[in-house]
Structures are given as structure tokens and as C-alpha cells.
Design a protein around this motif. Structure first.
Motif, PDB file in Angstrom:
ATOM      1  N   ALA A  87     157.936  -4.114 -31.287  1.00  0.00           N
ATOM      2  CA  ALA A  87     157.507  -5.041 -32.346  1.00  0.00           C
ATOM      3  C   ALA A  87     155.986  -5.092 -32.357  1.00  0.00           C
ATOM      4  N   MET A  88     155.435  -5.504 -33.509  1.00  0.00           N
ATOM      5  CA  MET A  88     153.982  -5.522 -33.618  1.00  0.00           C
ATOM      6  C   MET A  88     153.537  -6.551 -34.655  1.00  0.00           C
ATOM      7  N   ALA A  89     152.386  -7.178 -34.385  1.00  0.00           N
ATOM      8  CA  ALA A  89     151.733  -8.049 -35.357  1.00  0.00           C
ATOM      9  C   ALA A  89     150.255  -7.689 -35.374  1.00  0.00           C
ATOM     10  N   TYR A  90     149.664  -7.703 -36.581  1.00  0.00           N
ATOM     11  CA  TYR A  90     148.248  -7.377 -36.721  1.00  0.00           C
ATOM     12  C   TYR A  90     147.570  -8.451 -37.556  1.00  0.00           C
ATOM     13  N   HIS A  91     146.440  -8.979 -37.050  1.00  0.00           N
ATOM     14  CA  HIS A  91     145.665  -9.987 -37.763  1.00  0.00           C
ATOM     15  C   HIS A  91     144.359  -9.340 -38.196  1.00  0.00           C
ATOM     16  N   HIS A  92     144.224  -9.095 -39.503  1.00  0.00           N
ATOM     17  CA  HIS A  92     143.133  -8.248 -39.978  1.00  0.00           C
ATOM     18  C   HIS A  92     141.765  -8.905 -39.834  1.00  0.00           C
ATOM     19  N   ASP A  93     141.656 -10.208 -40.112  1.00  0.00           N
ATOM     20  CA  ASP A  93     140.345 -10.861 -40.060  1.00  0.00           C
ATOM     21  C   ASP A  93     139.717 -10.779 -38.671  1.00  0.00           C
ATOM     22  N   SER A  94     140.541 -10.899 -37.644  1.00  0.00           N
ATOM     23  CA  SER A  94     140.026 -10.825 -36.266  1.00  0.00           C
ATOM     24  C   SER A  94     140.260  -9.451 -35.639  1.00  0.00           C
ATOM     25  N   ARG A  95     141.000  -8.572 -36.348  1.00  0.00           N
ATOM     26  CA  ARG A  95     141.360  -7.215 -35.897  1.00  0.00           C
ATOM     27  C   ARG A  95     142.044  -7.257 -34.521  1.00  0.00           C
ATOM     28  N   ARG A  96     142.923  -8.222 -34.371  1.00  0.00           N
ATOM     29  CA  ARG A  96     143.694  -8.329 -33.124  1.00  0.00           C
ATOM     30  C   ARG A  96     145.107  -7.807 -33.358  1.00  0.00           C
ATOM     31  N   ILE A  97     145.589  -7.015 -32.410  1.00  0.00           N
ATOM     32  CA  ILE A  97     146.945  -6.452 -32.471  1.00  0.00           C
ATOM     33  C   ILE A  97     147.746  -6.991 -31.291  1.00  0.00           C
ATOM     34  N   PHE A  98     148.975  -7.396 -31.563  1.00  0.00           N
ATOM     35  CA  PHE A  98     149.902  -7.833 -30.529  1.00  0.00           C
ATOM     36  C   PHE A  98     151.113  -6.903 -30.564  1.00  0.00           C
ATOM     37  N   VAL A  99     151.421  -6.292 -29.433  1.00  0.00           N
ATOM     38  CA  VAL A  99     152.485  -5.290 -29.369  1.00  0.00           C
ATOM     39  C   VAL A  99     153.555  -5.757 -28.387  1.00  0.00           C
ATOM     40  N   GLY A 100     154.799  -5.887 -28.872  1.00  0.00           N
ATOM     41  CA  GLY A 100     155.921  -6.232 -28.013  1.00  0.00           C
ATOM     42  C   GLY A 100     156.579  -4.969 -27.490  1.00  0.00           C
ATOM     43  N   GLN A 101     157.119  -5.065 -26.275  1.00  0.00           N
ATOM     44  CA  GLN A 101     157.688  -3.884 -25.623  1.00  0.00           C
ATOM     45  C   GLN A 101     159.118  -4.118 -25.151  1.00  0.00           C
ATOM     46  N   ASP A 102     159.758  -3.022 -24.783  1.00  0.00           N
ATOM     47  CA  ASP A 102     161.118  -3.089 -24.245  1.00  0.00           C
ATOM     48  C   ASP A 102     161.192  -3.883 -22.948  1.00  0.00           C
ATOM     49  N   ASN A 103     160.101  -3.905 -22.186  1.00  0.00           N
ATOM     50  CA  ASN A 103     160.115  -4.608 -20.899  1.00  0.00           C
ATOM     51  C   ASN A 103     159.884  -6.106 -21.035  1.00  0.00           C
ATOM     52  N   GLY A 104     159.726  -6.596 -22.280  1.00  0.00           N
ATOM     53  CA  GLY A 104     159.572  -8.029 -22.520  1.00  0.00           C
ATOM     54  C   GLY A 104     158.143  -8.509 -22.625  1.00  0.00           C
ATOM     55  N   ALA A 105     157.172  -7.638 -22.308  1.00  0.00           N
ATOM     56  CA  ALA A 105     155.766  -8.044 -22.359  1.00  0.00           C
ATOM     57  C   ALA A 105     155.216  -7.909 -23.777  1.00  0.00           C
ATOM     58  N   VAL A 106     154.251  -8.769 -24.096  1.00  0.00           N
ATOM     59  CA  VAL A 106     153.458  -8.646 -25.321  1.00  0.00           C
ATOM     60  C   VAL A 106     152.029  -8.349 -24.891  1.00  0.00           C
ATOM     61  N   MET A 107     151.441  -7.277 -25.434  1.00  0.00           N
ATOM     62  CA  MET A 107     150.074  -6.901 -25.081  1.00  0.00           C
ATOM     63  C   MET A 107     149.152  -7.099 -26.277  1.00  0.00           C
ATOM     64  N   GLU A 108     147.969  -7.637 -26.011  1.00  0.00           N
ATOM     65  CA  GLU A 108     146.994  -7.869 -27.067  1.00  0.00           C
ATOM     66  C   GLU A 108     145.850  -6.868 -26.958  1.00  0.00           C
ATOM     67  N   PHE A 109     145.435  -6.332 -28.112  1.00  0.00           N
ATOM     68  CA  PHE A 109     144.306  -5.406 -28.196  1.00  0.00           C
ATOM     69  C   PHE A 109     143.373  -5.862 -29.313  1.00  0.00           C
ATOM     70  N   HIS A 110     142.148  -5.378 -29.254  1.00  0.00           N
ATOM     71  CA  HIS A 110     141.187  -5.608 -30.329  1.00  0.00           C
ATOM     72  C   HIS A 110     140.729  -4.255 -30.861  1.00  0.00           C
ATOM     73  N   ILE A 111     140.769  -4.095 -32.178  1.00  0.00           N
ATOM     74  CA  ILE A 111     140.383  -2.833 -32.800  1.00  0.00           C
ATOM     75  C   ILE A 111     138.933  -2.922 -33.272  1.00  0.00           C
ATOM     76  N   SER A 112     138.180  -1.855 -33.047  1.00  0.00           N
ATOM     77  CA  SER A 112     136.785  -1.826 -33.468  1.00  0.00           C
ATOM     78  C   SER A 112     136.681  -1.827 -34.991  1.00  0.00           C
ATOM     79  N   GLU A 113     135.495  -2.149 -35.476  1.00  0.00           N
ATOM     80  CA  GLU A 113     135.287  -2.285 -36.918  1.00  0.00           C
ATOM     81  C   GLU A 113     135.526  -0.980 -37.669  1.00  0.00           C
ATOM     82  N   ASP A 114     135.256   0.156 -37.015  1.00  0.00           N
ATOM     83  CA  ASP A 114     135.468   1.456 -37.675  1.00  0.00           C
ATOM     84  C   ASP A 114     136.865   2.016 -37.432  1.00  0.00           C
ATOM     85  N   PHE A 115     137.728   1.229 -36.756  1.00  0.00           N
ATOM     86  CA  PHE A 115     139.128   1.607 -36.490  1.00  0.00           C
ATOM     87  C   PHE A 115     139.244   2.899 -35.680  1.00  0.00           C
TER      88      PHE A 115
END
Length: 424
Positions: A87-115
Motif C-alpha cells: 500500500a502507498m500514500a503520497y502527499h504532494h505538498d510536502s513530497r512525503r511518501i508512506f509505504v505499507g509492507q507485507d511485514n506490517g511496517a509503514v515506512m516514510e520517505f521524502h522525495i527531492s524537488e526534482d524527483f
């Protein structure tokens, strides 16, 4: 649940509906196919205002694809996770990504302005099993998620701490959230939808919605009209009027397989739905629809009064064999096969293909009543997830065939989506 936002949004929506013509019965236009994942693609999201797509896959990778001058999409970011991405959620204004996994964890990342770069921020131990849906609330700084450990959890994105959990009797399969009121809608594998009011460290169950005969696969919440749409493995969609009108529900039946994804276009009053057999449907919700009746129960046919097969006393008294019970989809009466020998579509009640109706209801349905209120299209691949960029009239679909497809939906849903009017 509070009042919808004020008049300004509603006026803009009405203006768009008045200026622009109703949709044409054309087909979605396939703009691009993205191939490269080694396993099922579980989520694909269009990057607003960019020619880009973010994908998450069972092959344990998160990829950001940017459109090159050649017209092809190439991965500018390729990040491998510890566990398959579910599963995944992306918040464009803050460029934050949240990724859900099979192991139950959710990981947060930040994408640079140039992607072109993605930095790891935090891991949230949200679940004990596969994460099925994620929503990020910037205002509350919460990451809300559901999982196959039968719970919804909400965690603080500042501290990384668990704030609360609520458990269900079945796998929690999908999630929607009202950011203004902090109400969460959770669909599960039993076919129920639970409405919860989330607080900082607790929650309360407001109500449970029951109507599907199969597991709920997807939800869509429209905060303007306060409508909830649910799609399920019973191939049907239900519209729940949460905002009032006495809990009115509408049933939509036109798919021939599990309904996997939904998106309601508030400006044009259309619902886009996708199913696992590749079906793409666009439903006209800007019409006065009829609510499907409750099925009535009876020991004998409510038309000819012949007994049903469990009515032993009447069978004995009349010396006749009992008949099988059916139901008319239009009036809901319990009828025998002889009194319901006809089939008809009835789109105003959501029946886009032919269903059983009793003979008297069949006679009451006029030819114009059978005019379809939806258009159906073939996506030509398994669709497990869909999302739309409403402002641009674009849709992205993905599924178990590892292919991501980008569609121009404006020929189907009308030109009003590309005018700059936005429901948010």
C-alpha cells in the motif's frame, strides 16, 4: 457529522456542471504503458502537476517514473524495500511518501524537488501483518493504516509513536478518512464498513454499515456531498448517504468481477470504478436514482400464492409440490419462477444488466427506463488499483500483470475536468 464546507465550493461545482456538456460515450484513451516491475504492482499514483508516476510493487521496489522527451517513462528513483510493498500514500505538498509492507511496517520517505532522490525518514511498526491501506493527515500529523492483522492504527508522524488501535473481527481491507471531522471509514473482509471517530489516543464506533454480500475491497469518501462509495467482491457498488436523507443507499451493479477501486468526480457527479477483470465503468450519478427494495420473505409466492418448498402444511393441504423462492429486483416481492420468468435491466435502480423481475414489474418498465446510465470500457489488464488526477482528467491503473497504464479519461467523463475547477 458536521456540515459540508461552505457555499464557495458548491457554487464552483455547480458552475462547472452548468457550463460543460454531459460526457460523451467515448472510450478512455491509453496514453502510456509502463513495464518493468517483476511482480504485481499494488499501487500507482500520478504526481500532480508533473508527468510522473509513483509505483509500489510486490517485487519490493518503490519507483518514481518521469516522462522523458521521447514520450517514454523511465525510473528516476528505484528503491528496494525489505518486504513486498502492499500500500502507498503520497502527499504532494510536502513530497512525503508512506509505504505499507507485507511485514506490517509503514515506512516514510521524502522525495527531492526534482524527483530524482528519495530519503528515508522513519519506520512505523503499525501492524503485525500485511498493510492494506494508508492515509496521511498533515494537519494532525497522523499516519492512519489498516492491515490484515484485523486492525486500524493511527501513529504520530512527529514521534513515531502508536496513538491508538481498533480491532475488527476480519481483515481490515480498505480505508477512507474525513480530514475535517477525523472520522475514519474501514471496510473489512466480512463485508462490513465501520465508521469510527478517531481521537488522540482513543476512538469510538459511530455505526456499522452492512449491505455487501462479499468482502469490501475499496472505499471512496466525498466530503463535499458527504457520500461514501464502497466496492466489493460481490461485484457491486453501494452509495451510502452519510450526510443525511435517512441513511439512503443506492446499489450499482454492472461489473462482472470484484470491484477493486473507486473515484467519485464531484464536479461532474460521476463515479469511476474498476474491477479485477479489467472493467472500467463510469456511472452517471447526476440523475434521480431509485433505492433498491428490501427483499420480502413469504411462505408462498406473493403473486400466485403457490407454496414454496419449505411450506409443508400448504403443500399438504393443496396437494401440490413446493416451488423455489426468487425475488423481484424491482419490487422485492418473493415470487416463484413462473411469476418471474422475465429479465430486464433497470439502470435507475443501478441494474445495468438484466436481472430477475416479476411479470407485473416487467410490464411496468418502459423502453426508455432501460436506457443505460453508465458507460463500460475494457482496460485490457487486471486492475487491482486505480487513481485519478481529477484536474487533468488522467487515470492510472495497475495490477497483477505488472503493467501500469496511464489513461486520458476526458473523452469519457467530459471536458469539465480540464478547466481548472477542482473539488479541493
Amino acid at each position: 457529522m458536521g456540515r459540508p464546507p461552505g457555499g464557495r465550493r458548491r457554487r464552483r461545482a455547480n458552475m462547472a456542471a452548468e457550463i460543460h456538456s454531459r460526457p460523451q460515450s467515448s472510450r478512455p484513451v491509453l496514453l502510456s504503458k509502463i513495464e518493468g516491475h517483476q511482480d504485481a504492482v499494488t499501487a500507482a499514483l500520478l504526481i500532480p502537476k508533473e508527468d510522473g508516476v509513483i509505483t509500489a510493487s510486490e517485487d519490493r521496489t518503490i519507483r518514481v517514473w518521469l516522462k522523458r522527451d521521447s514520450g517514454q517513462y523511465w525510473p528516476s528513483i528505484y528503491h528496494t524495500m525489505a518486504s513486498p510493498c502492499s500500500a502507498m500514500a503520497y502527499h504532494h505538498d510536502s513530497r512525503r511518501i508512506f509505504v505499507g509492507q507485507d511485514n506490517g511496517a509503514v515506512m516514510e520517505f521524502h522525495i527531492s524537488e526534482d524527483f530524482n532522490k528519495m530519503n528515508f525518514i522513519k519506520t512505523y511498526p503499525a501492524h503485525q501483518n500485511r498493510v492494506s491501506a494508508i492515509i496521511f493527515s498533515l494537519a494532525a500529523e497522523w499516519v492512519i493504516s489498516t492491515g490484515h492483522d484485523k486492525c486500524v492504527s493511527w501513529m504520530c508522524t512527529r514521534s513515531g509513536n502508536m496513538l491508538g488501535r481498533h480491532f475488527f473481527t476480519s481483515w481490515a481491507s480498505c480505508l477512507q478518512y474525513d480530514f475535517d471531522t477525523q472520522y475514519a471509514f474501514v471496510g473489512d473482509y466480512s463485508g462490513q464498513i465501520t465508521l469510527l471517530k478517531l481521537e488522540q489516543n482513543t476512538c469510538s464506533v459511530i455505526t456499522t454499515l452492512k449491505g455487501h454480500e462479499g468482502s469490501v475491497a475499496c472505499l471512496w469518501w466525498d466530503p463535499i456531498q458527504r457520500l461514501l462509495f464502497s466496492g466489493a467482491s460481490d461485484n457491486s457498488i453501494i452509495m451510502w448517504d452519510i450526510g443525511g436523507r435517512k441513511g439512503r443507499t443506492l446499489l450499482l451493479q454492472g461489473h462482472h468481477d470484484r470491484v477493486q477501486s473507486l473515484c467519485y468526480l464531484q464536479l461532474t457527479r460521476q463515479l469511476v470504478s474498476c474491477s479485477s477483470d479489467g472493467g472500467i465503468a463510469v456511472w452517471n450519478m447526476d440523475v434521480s436514482r431509485e433505492e433498491a427494495p428490501q427483499w420480502l420473505e413469504s411462505d408462498s409466492c406473493q403473486k400466485c400464492e403457490q407454496p414454496f418448498f419449505w411450506n409443508i402444511k400448504q403443500m399438504w393441504d393443496s396437494k401440490t409440490l413446493g416451488l423455489r423462492q426468487h425475488h423481484c429486483r424491482k419490487c422485492g416481492q418473493a415470487v416463484c419462477g413462473k411469476c418471474s420468468s422475465k429479465r430486464s435491466s433497470y439502470p435507475v435502480m443501478g441494474f445495468e444488466f438484466q436481472v430477475r423481475v416479476c411479470d407485473s414489474c416487467y410490464d411496468s418498465i418502459k423502453d426508455e427506463d432501460r436506457t443505460s446510465l453508465a458507460t463500460f470500457h475494457e482496460g485490457k489488464h487486471n486492475i487491482s488499483h486505480m487513481s485519478m488526477d481529477v484536474a487533468r482528467g488522467l487515470m492510472v491503473t495497475c495490477g497483477t500483470d505488472r503493467v501500469v497504464k496511464i489513461w486520458d479519461m476526458t473523452p469519457v467523463v467530459g471536458c469539465s475536468l480540464a478547466t481548472g475547477f477542482s473539488p479541493h
